[in-house]
Design a protein around this motif. Structure first.
Motif, PDB file in Angstrom:
ATOM      1  N   LYS A 165      -1.487  -3.507 -38.905  1.00  0.00           N
ATOM      2  CA  LYS A 165      -0.252  -3.169 -39.596  1.00  0.00           C
ATOM      3  C   LYS A 165      -0.189  -3.888 -40.951  1.00  0.00           C
ATOM      4  CE  LYS A 165       1.999  -0.449 -36.803  1.00  0.00           C
ATOM      5  NZ  LYS A 165       3.293   0.188 -36.809  1.00  0.00           N
ATOM      6  N   ILE A 190      21.107   4.773 -28.439  1.00  0.00           N
ATOM      7  CA  ILE A 190      19.853   4.150 -28.004  1.00  0.00           C
ATOM      8  C   ILE A 190      20.129   3.087 -26.922  1.00  0.00           C
ATOM      9  CG2 ILE A 190      19.654   2.403 -29.879  1.00  0.00           C
ATOM     10  CD1 ILE A 190      16.711   4.324 -28.554  1.00  0.00           C
ATOM     11  N   THR A 201      16.756   7.499 -37.100  1.00  0.00           N
ATOM     12  CA  THR A 201      17.458   8.757 -36.818  1.00  0.00           C
ATOM     13  C   THR A 201      18.765   8.823 -37.611  1.00  0.00           C
ATOM     14  OG1 THR A 201      18.174   7.658 -34.797  1.00  0.00           O
ATOM     15  CG2 THR A 201      16.567   9.378 -34.537  1.00  0.00           C
ATOM     16  N   ALA A 241      17.952   9.937 -41.029  1.00  0.00           N
ATOM     17  CA  ALA A 241      17.553  11.354 -41.054  1.00  0.00           C
ATOM     18  C   ALA A 241      18.788  12.255 -41.004  1.00  0.00           C
ATOM     19  CB  ALA A 241      16.626  11.660 -39.888  1.00  0.00           C
ATOM     20  N   ILE A 257       3.677   4.069 -44.969  1.00  0.00           N
ATOM     21  CA  ILE A 257       3.024   3.322 -43.894  1.00  0.00           C
ATOM     22  C   ILE A 257       1.962   2.440 -44.547  1.00  0.00           C
ATOM     23  CG2 ILE A 257       1.446   3.559 -41.935  1.00  0.00           C
ATOM     24  CD1 ILE A 257       2.794   6.113 -41.148  1.00  0.00           C
ATOM     25  N   ARG A 312      -0.681   4.497 -33.035  1.00  0.00           N
ATOM     26  CA  ARG A 312       0.437   3.729 -33.597  1.00  0.00           C
ATOM     27  C   ARG A 312       1.533   4.668 -34.102  1.00  0.00           C
ATOM     28  NH1 ARG A 312      -0.387  -1.943 -33.529  1.00  0.00           N
ATOM     29  NH2 ARG A 312       1.863  -1.768 -33.390  1.00  0.00           N
ATOM     30  N   GLY A 320       8.904   7.460 -30.202  1.00  0.00           N
ATOM     31  CA  GLY A 320      10.229   8.072 -30.002  1.00  0.00           C
ATOM     32  C   GLY A 320      10.387   9.423 -30.692  1.00  0.00           C
TER      33      GLY A 320
HETATM   34  C1  HEM Z   1      13.717  10.377 -37.308  1.00  0.00           C
HETATM   35  C2  HEM Z   1      13.452   9.355 -36.541  1.00  0.00           C
HETATM   36  C3  HEM Z   1      12.191   8.549 -36.566  1.00  0.00           C
HETATM   37  C4  HEM Z   1      11.203   8.465 -37.502  1.00  0.00           C
HETATM   38  C5  HEM Z   1      11.103   9.221 -38.814  1.00  0.00           C
HETATM   39  C6  HEM Z   1      10.223   7.513 -37.020  1.00  0.00           C
HETATM   40  C7  HEM Z   1       9.065   7.194 -37.689  1.00  0.00           C
HETATM   41  C8  HEM Z   1       8.089   6.346 -37.188  1.00  0.00           C
HETATM   42  C9  HEM Z   1       6.815   6.100 -37.806  1.00  0.00           C
HETATM   43  C10 HEM Z   1       6.336   6.704 -39.121  1.00  0.00           C
HETATM   44  C11 HEM Z   1       6.135   5.239 -37.025  1.00  0.00           C
HETATM   45  C12 HEM Z   1       4.715   4.731 -37.250  1.00  0.00           C
HETATM   46  C13 HEM Z   1       4.658   3.544 -38.180  1.00  0.00           C
HETATM   47  C14 HEM Z   1       3.225   3.128 -38.485  1.00  0.00           C
HETATM   48  O1  HEM Z   1       2.277   3.845 -38.173  1.00  0.00           O
HETATM   49  O2  HEM Z   1       3.071   2.045 -39.061  1.00  0.00           O
HETATM   50  C15 HEM Z   1       6.989   4.911 -35.913  1.00  0.00           C
HETATM   51  C16 HEM Z   1       6.660   4.029 -34.902  1.00  0.00           C
HETATM   52  C17 HEM Z   1       7.499   3.707 -33.868  1.00  0.00           C
HETATM   53  N1  HEM Z   1       8.711   4.287 -33.579  1.00  0.00           N
HETATM   54 FE1  HEM Z   1       9.627   5.729 -34.629  1.00  0.00          FE
HETATM   55  N2  HEM Z   1      10.651   7.034 -35.823  1.00  0.00           N
HETATM   56  C18 HEM Z   1      11.832   7.636 -35.486  1.00  0.00           C
HETATM   57  C19 HEM Z   1      12.571   7.466 -34.336  1.00  0.00           C
HETATM   58  C20 HEM Z   1      12.246   6.605 -33.323  1.00  0.00           C
HETATM   59  C21 HEM Z   1      12.989   6.455 -32.086  1.00  0.00           C
HETATM   60  C22 HEM Z   1      14.214   7.288 -31.708  1.00  0.00           C
HETATM   61  C23 HEM Z   1      12.384   5.456 -31.377  1.00  0.00           C
HETATM   62  C24 HEM Z   1      12.743   4.892 -30.028  1.00  0.00           C
HETATM   63  C25 HEM Z   1      13.580   5.428 -29.217  1.00  0.00           C
HETATM   64  C26 HEM Z   1      11.248   4.989 -32.166  1.00  0.00           C
HETATM   65  C27 HEM Z   1      10.404   3.977 -31.794  1.00  0.00           C
HETATM   66  C28 HEM Z   1       9.227   3.680 -32.458  1.00  0.00           C
HETATM   67  C29 HEM Z   1       8.298   2.648 -32.007  1.00  0.00           C
HETATM   68  C30 HEM Z   1       8.485   1.731 -30.814  1.00  0.00           C
HETATM   69  C31 HEM Z   1       7.209   2.680 -32.885  1.00  0.00           C
HETATM   70  C32 HEM Z   1       5.964   1.817 -32.822  1.00  0.00           C
HETATM   71  C33 HEM Z   1       4.921   2.550 -31.997  1.00  0.00           C
HETATM   72  C34 HEM Z   1       3.614   1.775 -31.831  1.00  0.00           C
HETATM   73  O3  HEM Z   1       3.195   1.075 -32.755  1.00  0.00           O
HETATM   74  O4  HEM Z   1       3.022   1.925 -30.763  1.00  0.00           O
HETATM   75  N3  HEM Z   1      11.199   5.709 -33.323  1.00  0.00           N
HETATM   76  N4  HEM Z   1       8.161   5.604 -36.022  1.00  0.00           N
END
Ligand code: HEM
Length: 491
Positions: A73, A150, A297, A300, A368, A435, A439
């Motif tokens: 990261k 959430i 969210t 968004a 990112i 990664r 969600g």
């Molecule tokens: C419109 C809503 C959302 C967008 C645009 C979004 C976008 C992203 C992006 C781009 C990443 C990857 C970051 C990277 O590669 O460095 C990410 C990771 C993550 N998101 Fe979302 N997210 C959203 C909603 C959510 C929701 C609702 C949750 C949980 C309920 C969530 C939990 C996570 C978690 C835990 C990660 C890390 C995953 C990992 O590294 O294994 N996100 N999100």
């Protein structure tokens, strides 16, 4: 022997303080200008740091999917560890993979559908309190409601209590402070606890921690006294806290809680839980999920309402879709709306397109970052170990090679045919690969149901004379919120 010549991609040749200033003031515009001027791979220096800005979907696919093991990261998220600790977003390697495995069942399709009713209930509670003709800050409203959603969905936690309000404001301050840390001298100022902002940031994190640790202790007590029944409402046995706690209980029967009290672990099948979790890891994962799961969210949905307020024809088409699916005309000629459910989502096709297009124009995660572990070849350039890579959703989503008139809000562009021909990483609001966003389905469901619920009853009009500006932190917030006038649709 002649020295190997390192070939650098095009870019501003030397480190310039002017570029640093531009990047910290207007990061999105600066990155967009760099890509316009230098192309798909841009090289520049910030101090001693070597940065490669990549704006080609195929290269991004390789970095995020096929060669992801070669990257960690990026630097901004390293700073975020102050708040997030080593939870799912910030941890690396086996630690990350173990945590992802534990949390994964919460995001399976059946589980996600079970959260749909919570979204609609919380949306309804919010907009039933709205008053016709009054003015709201839609960003604030969305931040509050998505935090409630959430908490209830993944921890069966009602955030309406006084304690929860404390939690919200501590979280808000921590996020603001975290943004300050990104400033070039932010981390130096951070050592001076006599500065009010610094000491308040420590207090905020303490507040968050004490609430989360209390949640953990309470849940441990409930689990150990077996008050919880498998079929109890919203079955806590399968929520975030219980999964994290089960992972801890499986291979450790002599645990201590945060106050050092002896806690007996349950005997649970150990095969699916890779290793026990510490209380600190549980805390890190809870905080991570709350922040990752609501700020994105809410941004968004907020930007969607801003865009709709600027496009009356699109808004009208959306109302027509809602009316055709959710409204019924009564004998006396009046219209009533039933609440949307997850079963309506496949029918709410136009709202889905609106939400998709809104995340193209205002991607909630706008860039990112990655750190290169071993020298890495992109096109004809070797990116040396230790360099930083930036991939910006914002810049990519505004590339006219993929999107005709990229600044225009046009949900109709998202035909099946258009999607089929689009390179995979020319649209990547949720990142990708191991990664990528866990969600994602949660977010689609939440966005569509929230918009259907709110727009069944309300039209949101932009209050004039506001300077609507983006404020790009880790997520893309609107600077100073967005004020909207509420117009009841039942008039
Ligand atoms: C419109 C809503 C959302 C967008 C645009 C979004 C976008 C992203 C992006 C781009 C990443 C990857 C970051 C990277 O590669 O460095 C990410 C990771 C993550 N998101 Fe979302 N997210 C959203 C909603 C959510 C929701 C609702 C949750 C949980 C309920 C969530 C939990 C996570 C978690 C835990 C990660 C890390 C995953 C990992 O590294 O294994 N996100 N999100």
């Amino acid at each position: 022997m002649a020295k190997a010549v390192v070939d650098f991609p095009p870019g501003p040749s030397k480190f310039s303080p002017k570029l640093l200033r531009q990047l910290s003031r207007e990061p999105i515009k600066t990155l967009s200008d760099l890509v316009k001027e230098y192309g798909e791979i841009v090289y520049f220096k910030i101090g001693r740091g070597q940065i490669y800005l990549i704006n080609n979907p195929d290269y991004i696919e390789k970095i995020l999917i096929y060669n992801y093991k070669n990257f960690k990261k990026g630097k901004r998220l390293q700073t975020a560890k102050r708040l997030l600790g080593e939870g799912l977003v910030t941890s690396e390697g086996t630690k990350h993979d173990n945590q992802r495995k534990i949390v994964h069942p919460l995001f399976l399709p059946k589980k996600i559908s079970s959260y749909g009713q919570i979204v609609v209930d919380k949306a309804t509670q919010m907009h039933q309190q709205w008053i016709d003709g009054s003015i709201i800050d839609i960003h604030k409203e969305m931040m509050n409601v998505t935090l409630k959603i959430i908490c209830k969905s993944i921890m069966d936690y009602e955030i309406d209590s006084e304690e929860a309000i404390k939690f919200s404001s501590a979280l808000e301050f921590s996020k603001k402070y975290f943004k300050r840390l990104q400033h070039p001298i932010g981390h130096i100022l951070d050592h001076f606890e006599i500065l009010p902002e610094v000491s308040k940031s420590r207090e905020s994190i303490k507040t968050l921690d004490s609430i989360v640790y209390q949640l953990i202790i309470d849940r441990k007590k409930i689990s150990s006294t077996k008050i919880l029944k498998p079929n109890s409402p919203r079955n806590q046995e399968e929520d975030l806290l219980s999964r994290l706690l089960q992972a801890q209980f499986t291979s450790n029967n002599n645990l201590q809680d945060d106050q050092g009290n002896h806690v007996k672990g349950d005997k649970v099948n150990t095969t699916s839980s890779p290793r026990p979790m510490t209380n600190q890891e549980i805390r890190d994962n809870v905080i991570t999920m709350l922040i990752a799961g609501h700020e994105t969210t809410s941004n968004a949905i907020t930007w969607t309402y801003y865009l709709l307020s600027q496009s009356p024809e699109i808004e009208q088409k959306m109302f027509e879709e809602i009316d055709s699916i959710l409204s019924e005309v009564q004998n006396n000629g009046s219209k009533v709306y039933r609440n949307p459910t997850v079963k309506d989502i496949p029918k709410l096709k136009y709202i889905e397109k609106i939400f998709r297009e809104s995340m193209r124009i205002y991607p909630p995660v706008w860039s990112i970052g990655r750190l290169v572990e071993d020298d890495y070849l992109v096109d004809k350039y070797t990116i040396p170990k230790g360099s930083s890579i930036i991939m910006s959703q914002y810049v990519m989503h505004h590339n006219d090679k993929y999107y005709d008139r990229p600044n225009e809000f046009n949900p109709d562009r998202w035909t099946d045919e258009f999607k089929r021909h689009l390179p995979r990483f020319s649209y990547f609001p949720f990142g990708g690969g191991l990664r990528g966003c866990i969600g994602e389905s949660f977010a689609w469901q939440e966005g569509i149901l929230m918009i259907a619920s709110v727009s069944s009853h309300w039209k949101l009009e932009l209050v004039p004379n506001q300077n609507i500006k983006m404020d790009p932190g880790i997520t893309l917030n609107p600077k100073n919120g967005i004020r909207m006038k509420l117009i009841s649709r039942s008039n």
